[in-house]
Structures are given as structure tokens and as C-alpha cells.
Design a protein around this motif. Sequence first.
Motif, short mmCIF file in Angstrom:
data_model
loop_
_atom_site.label_atom_id
_atom_site.label_comp_id
_atom_site.label_asym_id
_atom_site.label_seq_id
_atom_site.Cartn_x
_atom_site.Cartn_y
_atom_site.Cartn_z
N TRP A 35 13.67 37.54 36.08
CA TRP A 35 12.73 36.52 36.51
C TRP A 35 11.61 37.17 37.30
O TRP A 35 11.84 37.97 38.21
CB TRP A 35 13.42 35.46 37.37
N ARG A 37 7.60 36.03 38.99
CA ARG A 37 6.75 34.89 39.30
C ARG A 37 5.32 35.37 39.51
O ARG A 37 5.09 36.53 39.85
CB ARG A 37 7.23 34.13 40.52
N ASP A 82 5.96 29.20 47.55
CA ASP A 82 6.71 29.39 46.29
C ASP A 82 6.02 28.75 45.10
O ASP A 82 6.51 28.86 43.97
CB ASP A 82 8.12 28.79 46.43
N TYR A 86 6.77 30.70 37.06
CA TYR A 86 8.00 31.48 37.02
C TYR A 86 8.33 31.82 35.57
O TYR A 86 8.42 30.93 34.73
CB TYR A 86 9.15 30.71 37.67
N TYR A 87 8.51 33.09 35.31
CA TYR A 87 8.79 33.58 33.96
C TYR A 87 10.23 34.08 33.85
O TYR A 87 10.68 34.88 34.68
CB TYR A 87 7.87 34.74 33.60
N GLY A 105 6.18 30.37 30.75
CA GLY A 105 6.74 30.15 32.06
C GLY A 105 6.76 28.70 32.50
O GLY A 105 6.35 27.78 31.78
N SER A 107 5.47 26.25 35.58
CA SER A 107 4.58 26.12 36.72
C SER A 107 5.23 25.22 37.76
O SER A 107 5.48 24.04 37.51
CB SER A 107 3.24 25.52 36.28
#
Lengths: 112, 116
Positions: A35, A37, A82, A86-87, A105, A107
Amino acid sequence: DAKTTQPNSMESNEEEPVHLPCNHSTISGTDYIHWYRQLPSQGPEYVIHGLTSNVNNRMASLAIAEDRKSSTLILHRATLRDAAVYYCILRATLNTGNQFYFGTGTSLTVIP
Amino acid sequence: NAGVTQTPKFQVLKTGQSMTLQCAQDMNHEYMSWYRQDPGMGLRLIHYSVGAGITDQGEVPNGYNVSRSTTEDFPLRLLSAAPSQTSVYFCASSYSPSGINQETQYFGPGTRLLVL
């Protein structure tokens, strides 16, 4: 490399936990789950990775399904910082090209 | 360490012009790569290098050239810019070219390129 599927967007209230799902039904036994981001106007940054067992670090936790066909990134207490894309990425152990295949990803919007 | 640095931060080109996007890292990383990111899309790999003198194509290599004469530097060249190359370009590096150790990739801040 096998592909991943993530929701386009999610919302969370500040200071609440966030569970970001990822499906990877074609994962092979040697694929690690990574993961990353990407904060607005920045390059991606590493969050966490794992193979089979759940993983924890100072940023997040990674929960991996027993059949490894899905995983969940857990942010225990979302903060405004945060908010990012996020991938979820699969990376083969024997991938000597060291290549990462990014999807679109998820969002994440954090609501104050 | 400065990490991965990229210059320039922003560039405007006219169609047909050439330019070089610079990328440098001071972490003694063997592996370096270039990605492009178009609006609403994830990153796509352009070219990568597993060490000095060794480069290879990624997913979208057309229109771009690279070379790796030193461990530290990995420039990306656009020989004849086209509007389709308008994008944000990210350089990344990691310690090892092998996936065995699942090395973390470190990304630069990006170069925004506009081709008119």
C-alpha cells in the motif's frame, strides 16, 4: 502482474477508524501486497506491505484475508493529514524489474 | 539525505521542443524509474533502470529516452514534445532491483509538464 480493484472514493470522520478494501482475486502465491498513498501535489509514499500475515506499523495495519484474495488497510484514527489517494499494489517476489503497477486507487476524504 | 530530487518543478513547452527532466538520488539506490500520472489516473511506468548502464522500457515508453551513466542520476528526455505528453512526471528509486526483498520505493516530488 495481477491486478487490484479498489473503490474510487471513501469518506471518514476525523478520529474514527478507516477500512480501505482491496480485491486481488488473481493474486499468486509469490505476490506481496503493498500500500502506498499520495497526498495532494506530492509523490506517492510507502504505507505498509505484507504477504500472508496481518502487519502493523506506526502508520497503519494491513489485514490480509486467509485466501489472500482481498486485503484491508486500516487507519486506526483518521486525521485530516490522512486525506490522500491510497493505492493497493501487488508485487511479485521474482519481479526483477521491480515494477509497481498502480491502479486508480481510493481517494479518501476525511471530514472534520 | 535529500532523498529523490527532481528538476524542474514545472515546465511549459511548445510542440516539437525537446527537454530533459532531471532526477537524482543520494541514497545509493540501484533501481530508478520514471512514471507519468495523468488526471484521474494512477501512475504508469515509462522507463526503469536496475543499475548504471542498464535501462529498460516500462508500460508507456514511446516518446521518451533515458540513460543511466551514474548510480545517482536518471534523466528522462523528451526529444520532440507532444501535447499528449502533458502530465506530471515522478521519479522513484529503491535500494535493490530485485523484488525478493520487497524494497520500498521512494518517490520524488514530481515535475509538472505542459505541452502547448
